[in-house]
Design a protein around this motif. Structure first.
Motif, PDB file in Angstrom:
ATOM      1  N   LYS A 214       0.823  -1.222   0.000  1.00  0.00           N
ATOM      2  CA  LYS A 214       0.000   0.000   0.000  1.00  0.00           C
ATOM      3  C   LYS A 214       0.852   1.265   0.000  1.00  0.00           C
ATOM      4  N   SER A 215       1.814   1.323   0.940  1.00  0.00           N
ATOM      5  CA  SER A 215       2.648   2.533   1.026  1.00  0.00           C
ATOM      6  C   SER A 215       3.503   2.676  -0.221  1.00  0.00           C
ATOM      7  N   THR A 216       4.004   1.548  -0.714  1.00  0.00           N
ATOM      8  CA  THR A 216       4.823   1.595  -1.927  1.00  0.00           C
ATOM      9  C   THR A 216       4.006   2.169  -3.077  1.00  0.00           C
TER      10      THR A 216
ATOM     11  N   PHE B 260      -2.841  10.101   1.506  1.00  0.00           N
ATOM     12  CA  PHE B 260      -2.749   9.947   2.959  1.00  0.00           C
ATOM     13  C   PHE B 260      -2.275   8.535   3.280  1.00  0.00           C
ATOM     14  N   ASP B 261      -1.215   8.418   4.057  1.00  0.00           N
ATOM     15  CA  ASP B 261      -0.773   7.082   4.467  1.00  0.00           C
ATOM     16  C   ASP B 261      -1.006   6.914   5.967  1.00  0.00           C
ATOM     17  N   GLU B 262      -2.083   6.247   6.307  1.00  0.00           N
ATOM     18  CA  GLU B 262      -2.467   6.007   7.711  1.00  0.00           C
ATOM     19  C   GLU B 262      -2.295   7.253   8.570  1.00  0.00           C
ATOM     20  N   PRO B 263      -2.952   8.354   8.196  1.00  0.00           N
ATOM     21  CA  PRO B 263      -2.687   9.618   8.884  1.00  0.00           C
ATOM     22  C   PRO B 263      -3.210   9.658  10.318  1.00  0.00           C
TER      23      PRO B 263
END
Ligand SMILES: Nc1ncnc2c1ncn2[C@@H]1O[C@H](COP(=O)(O)OP(=O)(O)OP(=O)(O)O)[C@@H](O)[C@H]1O
Ligand SMILES: [Mg+2]
Length: 334
Positions: free
Chosen positions: A42-44, A158-161
């Motif tokens: 996901k983050s990648t 947004f990455d797990e904000p």
């Protein structure tokens, strides 16, 4: 035209293939949520969209134009990470104005207007003169979001904000983000989360990722009601869907029956027997964990509070119109 389009995007780090050929369209103004197990990419994928990482092969398009070679600053996106590093020696105002100042070409007055507008939206106007250390975690998180907004991006990533906020702040900030998306016309958002409620409530569509590939994309209710695989069925929804296999499933002509806890009833003439392992009373509802000889306990969700004794035997029935049947390949039988 899609705001963002990925065509057979792959990413490897050395010999490790992390993203294995993703095709995806995110529409203009859409709120897309990425979910999937830890390490699925996901983050990648977000970092590839942002341009912070180069893609190994495939095409990335923004508004129909290939952006493979564009740097992050040229892509018109803003990214908010889980760990939001604010500059500790700058006030909230200076933190929020910083990106705009760097861009040059904005007058002092224009910068002030944009910072104040973002601060109003996020209800942090009264903190503009404070330093980050004088704010609560949730207020700091909103400053980080505000800093992204002032730059007027077309796309937010947004990455797990919200993952390091307490429960109440998570809810409050989640609602702020939903309002923000409503208020900012045509702003596309891609949001990574592990939180089922965030995924279900924020998303126009959810993209379920599994091991570097897209498993299914759909609206929250499509995924909840019509999962394309046993994987998605087990991933979407909390508590997770129960899976009942063996003889009990054969009675329904399938390999595995999937049934959610809210779609089972404890009643004297229930078709299955289970032994109560444990009961959790949550207030509005309660979860009754049953040993039914399956790999995992079967969870029945019950309105209100209950007091089933651990060790006692109960009978339960799945609501037949709510049953999901799966074949041996984990695909739905409909
Ligand atoms: N720079 C890198 N070099 C080598 N491997 C990497 C690198 N970045 C990520 N990976 C690997 O790629 C895979 C996907 O990582 P990624 O961070 O995208 O997962 P994720 O879905 O965001 O997980 P989480 O939910 O835990 O945040 C992992 O196996 C990770 O170890
Ligand atoms: Mg991640």
């Amino acid at each position: 035209m899609a705001a963002i389009e990925l065509r057979n995007v792959k990413k490897s780090f050395g010999v490790v293939n992390v993203i294995k050929g993703v095709d995806l369209e995110v529409k203009k103004g859409e709120f897309m949520v990425f979910v999937g197990p830890s390490g699925c990419g996901k983050s990648t994928l977000l970092r590839l969209i942002s341009g912070l990482e180069d893609i190994t092969s495939g095409e990335m398009l923004f508004d129909g134009k290939v952006v493979n070679a564009l740097t992050p600053s040229k892509r018109g996106i803003a990214m908010v990470f889980q760990s939001y590093a604010l500059y500790p020696h700058m006030t909230v105002y200076e933190n929020m104005a910083f990106g705009l100042k760097l861009e040059k070409g904005h007058s002092k007055e224009a910068i002030r207007q944009r910072v104040e507008k973002a601060a109003d939206m996020l209800q942090i106007r009264q903190y503009l003169d404070r330093l980050p250390k004088q704010l609560s975690g949730g207020q700091r998180q909103r400053v980080a979001i505000g800093r992204a907004i002032t730059r007027d991006p077309k796309v937010f990533l947004f990455d797990e904000p919200l993952s390091n906020l307490d429960a109440a702040l998570r809810v409050a900030t989640r609602i702020e983000i939903a309002k923000l998306h409503e208020e900012m016309n045509d702003v596309t958002m891609i949001y990574v989360t592990h939180d089922q409620v965030e995924a279900m409530t924020l998303a126009d569509r959810i993209c379920v990722l599994r091991d570097g590939l897209v498993e299914q994309v759909g609206t929250p209710m499509e995924l909840y009601e019509r999962p394309d695989s046993i994987f998605v069925a087990g991933f979407i929804g909390s508590p997770k869907m129960n899976f009942v296999a063996g003889e009990k499933a054969s009675a329904f002509s399938c390999s595995t029956v999937g049934i959610r806890g809210e779609h089972m009833d404890i009643k004297p003439d229930g078709i299955w027997e289970g032994k109560v392992i444990h009961t959790e009373n949550l207030g509005a509802d309660s979860y009754v964990y049953l040993d039914m000889g399956q790999e995992e306990p079967v969870v029945v969700r019950h309105d209100g509070t209950t007091n089933y004794q651990s060790g006692s035997l109960v009978r339960v029935s799945p609501q037949e119109d709510r049953i999901h049947r799966f074949n041996e390949a984990g695909k739905p039988i409909r």
